[in-house]
Design an enzyme around this catalytic site. Sequence first.
Site, short mmCIF file in Angstrom:
data_model
loop_
_atom_site.label_atom_id
_atom_site.label_comp_id
_atom_site.label_asym_id
_atom_site.label_seq_id
_atom_site.Cartn_x
_atom_site.Cartn_y
_atom_site.Cartn_z
N LEU A 46 0.84 -1.21 0.00
CA LEU A 46 0.00 0.00 0.00
C LEU A 46 0.88 1.26 0.00
CD1 LEU A 46 -2.95 -1.05 2.35
CD2 LEU A 46 -2.79 -1.21 -0.14
N ALA A 93 3.88 -6.50 -8.02
CA ALA A 93 4.35 -5.44 -7.10
C ALA A 93 5.57 -4.75 -7.67
CB ALA A 93 4.69 -6.04 -5.74
N THR A 136 7.81 -5.49 -18.57
CA THR A 136 7.36 -4.38 -19.41
C THR A 136 8.13 -4.30 -20.72
OG1 THR A 136 7.46 -1.95 -19.53
CG2 THR A 136 8.91 -2.97 -17.96
N ASP A 137 7.51 -3.71 -21.73
CA ASP A 137 8.21 -3.50 -23.01
C ASP A 137 9.37 -2.50 -22.86
OD1 ASP A 137 6.71 -1.16 -22.71
OD2 ASP A 137 5.78 -1.25 -24.70
N TYR A 161 13.73 2.99 -13.79
CA TYR A 161 12.58 2.06 -13.74
C TYR A 161 12.82 0.86 -14.65
CZ TYR A 161 8.12 0.01 -15.18
OH TYR A 161 7.13 -0.88 -15.51
N ALA A 163 15.50 -0.19 -16.06
CA ALA A 163 16.70 -0.96 -15.69
C ALA A 163 16.38 -1.91 -14.53
CB ALA A 163 17.83 -0.02 -15.31
N LYS A 165 13.46 -3.23 -13.90
CA LYS A 165 12.61 -4.31 -14.43
C LYS A 165 13.45 -5.29 -15.25
CE LYS A 165 8.66 -4.58 -14.01
NZ LYS A 165 7.81 -5.17 -12.93
N ASN A 190 2.13 -0.20 -22.76
CA ASN A 190 1.46 0.72 -21.82
C ASN A 190 0.00 0.33 -21.64
OD1 ASN A 190 3.84 2.26 -22.77
ND2 ASN A 190 2.99 3.86 -21.47
N LYS A 200 0.13 8.75 -14.59
CA LYS A 200 0.46 8.27 -15.93
C LYS A 200 -0.34 9.09 -16.94
CE LYS A 200 2.90 4.88 -14.15
NZ LYS A 200 2.38 3.68 -13.55
N PRO A 216 -0.34 18.84 -19.55
CA PRO A 216 1.10 19.01 -19.82
C PRO A 216 1.66 17.91 -20.73
CG PRO A 216 0.78 18.08 -17.64
CD PRO A 216 -0.59 18.24 -18.22
N VAL A 217 1.95 18.28 -21.97
CA VAL A 217 2.51 17.31 -22.93
C VAL A 217 4.02 17.53 -23.00
CG1 VAL A 217 2.54 16.62 -25.36
CG2 VAL A 217 0.37 17.21 -24.25
P1 NAD Z 1 0.91 0.46 -9.79
O1 NAD Z 1 1.97 1.44 -9.44
O2 NAD Z 1 -0.47 0.94 -10.08
O3 NAD Z 1 0.78 -0.63 -8.64
C1 NAD Z 1 1.89 -1.20 -8.00
C2 NAD Z 1 1.38 -1.87 -6.72
O4 NAD Z 1 2.51 -2.49 -6.08
C3 NAD Z 1 0.79 -0.89 -5.70
O5 NAD Z 1 -0.41 -1.40 -5.19
C4 NAD Z 1 1.85 -0.79 -4.61
O6 NAD Z 1 1.31 -0.53 -3.34
C5 NAD Z 1 2.47 -2.19 -4.69
N1 NAD Z 1 3.83 -2.23 -4.17
C6 NAD Z 1 4.85 -1.36 -4.44
N2 NAD Z 1 5.95 -1.74 -3.76
C7 NAD Z 1 5.63 -2.87 -3.07
C8 NAD Z 1 6.35 -3.74 -2.21
N3 NAD Z 1 7.62 -3.51 -1.90
N4 NAD Z 1 5.71 -4.81 -1.69
C9 NAD Z 1 4.40 -5.03 -1.99
N5 NAD Z 1 3.67 -4.24 -2.78
C10 NAD Z 1 4.28 -3.18 -3.33
O7 NAD Z 1 1.50 -0.37 -11.01
P2 NAD Z 1 0.75 -1.03 -12.25
O8 NAD Z 1 0.62 -0.03 -13.32
O9 NAD Z 1 -0.45 -1.76 -11.76
O10 NAD Z 1 1.86 -2.07 -12.71
C11 NAD Z 1 1.87 -3.39 -12.20
C12 NAD Z 1 3.04 -4.15 -12.82
O11 NAD Z 1 2.94 -4.13 -14.23
C13 NAD Z 1 4.41 -3.54 -12.48
O12 NAD Z 1 5.30 -4.60 -12.24
C14 NAD Z 1 4.80 -2.78 -13.74
O13 NAD Z 1 6.19 -2.74 -13.89
C15 NAD Z 1 4.14 -3.65 -14.81
N6 NAD Z 1 3.76 -2.93 -16.05
C16 NAD Z 1 2.93 -1.84 -15.99
C17 NAD Z 1 2.55 -1.21 -17.17
C18 NAD Z 1 1.60 -0.03 -17.17
O14 NAD Z 1 1.34 0.52 -18.24
N7 NAD Z 1 1.04 0.37 -16.05
C19 NAD Z 1 3.03 -1.68 -18.41
C20 NAD Z 1 3.89 -2.79 -18.42
C21 NAD Z 1 4.23 -3.41 -17.23
P1 TYD Z 2 3.47 7.38 -19.02
O1 TYD Z 2 2.00 7.17 -19.03
O2 TYD Z 2 4.06 8.01 -17.80
O3 TYD Z 2 4.13 5.97 -19.31
P2 TYD Z 2 5.65 5.57 -19.76
O4 TYD Z 2 6.57 6.69 -19.45
O5 TYD Z 2 5.92 4.38 -18.89
O6 TYD Z 2 5.58 5.24 -21.21
O7 TYD Z 2 3.89 8.28 -20.26
C1 TYD Z 2 3.50 7.95 -21.58
C2 TYD Z 2 4.06 9.00 -22.51
O8 TYD Z 2 3.40 10.24 -22.23
C3 TYD Z 2 5.56 9.28 -22.34
O9 TYD Z 2 6.14 9.54 -23.62
C4 TYD Z 2 5.61 10.57 -21.52
C5 TYD Z 2 4.33 11.27 -21.91
N1 TYD Z 2 3.73 12.11 -20.86
C6 TYD Z 2 3.39 13.44 -21.12
O10 TYD Z 2 3.61 13.94 -22.24
N2 TYD Z 2 2.84 14.19 -20.13
C7 TYD Z 2 2.60 13.68 -18.89
O11 TYD Z 2 2.12 14.43 -18.00
C8 TYD Z 2 2.91 12.30 -18.64
C9 TYD Z 2 2.65 11.69 -17.29
C10 TYD Z 2 3.47 11.54 -19.65
#
Ligand code: NAD
Ligand code: TYD
Length: 357
Positions: A46, A93, A136-137, A161, A163, A165, A190, A200, A216-217
């Site tokens: 959490l 996690a 992740t990709d 991040y 690195a 993963k 993503n 995000k 903010p882009v």
């Molecule tokens: P998120 O940040 O929404 O959730 C991460 C969860 O992990 C949270 O509930 C946090 O409390 C828990 N957590 C963090 N540190 C912890 C610890 N030490 N012990 C136990 N719990 C812990 O992340 P998400 O977007 O749901 O991503 C989940 C997984 O998918 C991650 O491993 C991420 O690298 C991977 N992933 C995410 C995306 C994406 O687009 N969101 C894409 C590819 C891979």
């Molecule tokens: P994000 O959703 O943070 O995922 P990731 O960095 O893991 O791909 O960002 C997606 C893309 O959007 C990335 O190129 C950065 C851009 N971005 C913005 O332009 N503005 C923002 O406020 C955020 C959070 C991301």
Amino acid sequence: MKKGVNELPEELFLLVTGGAGFIGSNFIKYMLKSHFDIKITNIDKLTYAGNLKNLCDIEKDKRYSFLKGDISDNNLINSLFKRKHYNIIVNFAAESHVDRSMLDASPFIKTNVKGTLILLEAARENKVDRFIQISTDEVYGSIPKDRKFSEKSPLHPNSPYSASKASADLICRSYYKSYSVPVIITRSSNNYGPYQFPEKLIPLMIRNALLDEELPVYGDGMNIRDWLYVIDNCKAIDMVIRNGKIGEIYNIGGNSEVRNIDVVHIICKILSEETGKSKEYLDGLITFIKDPRGFAHDFRYALDCKKIKENVGWEPSTDFIEGLRATIKWYLSNTDWIKSVITGEYKEYYNKVYGKR
Ligand code: NAD
Ligand code: TYD
């Protein structure tokens, strides 16, 4: 490969880590809905990204239990396995946000690398049937237009991040090679959908537009991401658990490559249709800002997903515009959820990344 597909027992007992976050909470609900013979324990620290409200509709389900805890706490993980035998670990996690990893990499190394190692040791000791590492990709790094990464592409992570993963993926590989821990790695693009924390791109833009704040882009907005609807990812992970081959890696892409600026324009269009605010007004909130990530931002991610389609039978089924509309409708109906995650910590983070201009 050392092993083929191992039969799984009929009744599965999953240890899901990070199940209070975005993808993990969607996954737990997807699995409980899709399978009767299943039990799930969710262990989550959490952090700012973990939220038990994400799971309130299933918290009374007898097949589900929650434990607040840290995956990098060796004693805690060992004690968990002393109490119950889990067939499968699904490791979501993580510290998951690239921009935060630029501010401080250390929690990324602790959770994403050390935490994964501790879980792998528990998997080895307790002879689990599957260890699913959610990767992740971003481990492949950035790719120019007209090429795609396959599972055989080299790892070129560019942020702390990615690195962390990539490091976890390599430790997973070593535990499979050295100790035959039945590891499978998924690398998705993503994700977007309900319950995503508004740091995000997509949820941040939706939140800001609803509050009439700037959108903010980074840079010129030309970076490209391949967007995957979170439920498609949940389905893919479920199918990989059942049909994936031990020791393998599977790319999971959304087949929806879109430039960031186009994503933001589409969000403005859908929001305008759903709320009655004018599209011109919402577009006018777009502000181009210097990329706070500096040199390390990745231009494009793109995945070749032939392997999962041919060997596991999965492909994405959600069209990006449809998925985005469903996501926006979810945020519109859950403004209390958005308010609840906007804590002091979020405001501090937001000011640090976006405020200094
Ligand atoms: P998120 O940040 O929404 O959730 C991460 C969860 O992990 C949270 O509930 C946090 O409390 C828990 N957590 C963090 N540190 C912890 C610890 N030490 N012990 C136990 N719990 C812990 O992340 P998400 O977007 O749901 O991503 C989940 C997984 O998918 C991650 O491993 C991420 O690298 C991977 N992933 C995410 C995306 C994406 O687009 N969101 C894409 C590819 C891979
Ligand atoms: P994000 O959703 O943070 O995922 P990731 O960095 O893991 O791909 O960002 C997606 C893309 O959007 C990335 O190129 C950065 C851009 N971005 C913005 O332009 N503005 C923002 O406020 C955020 C959070 C991301």
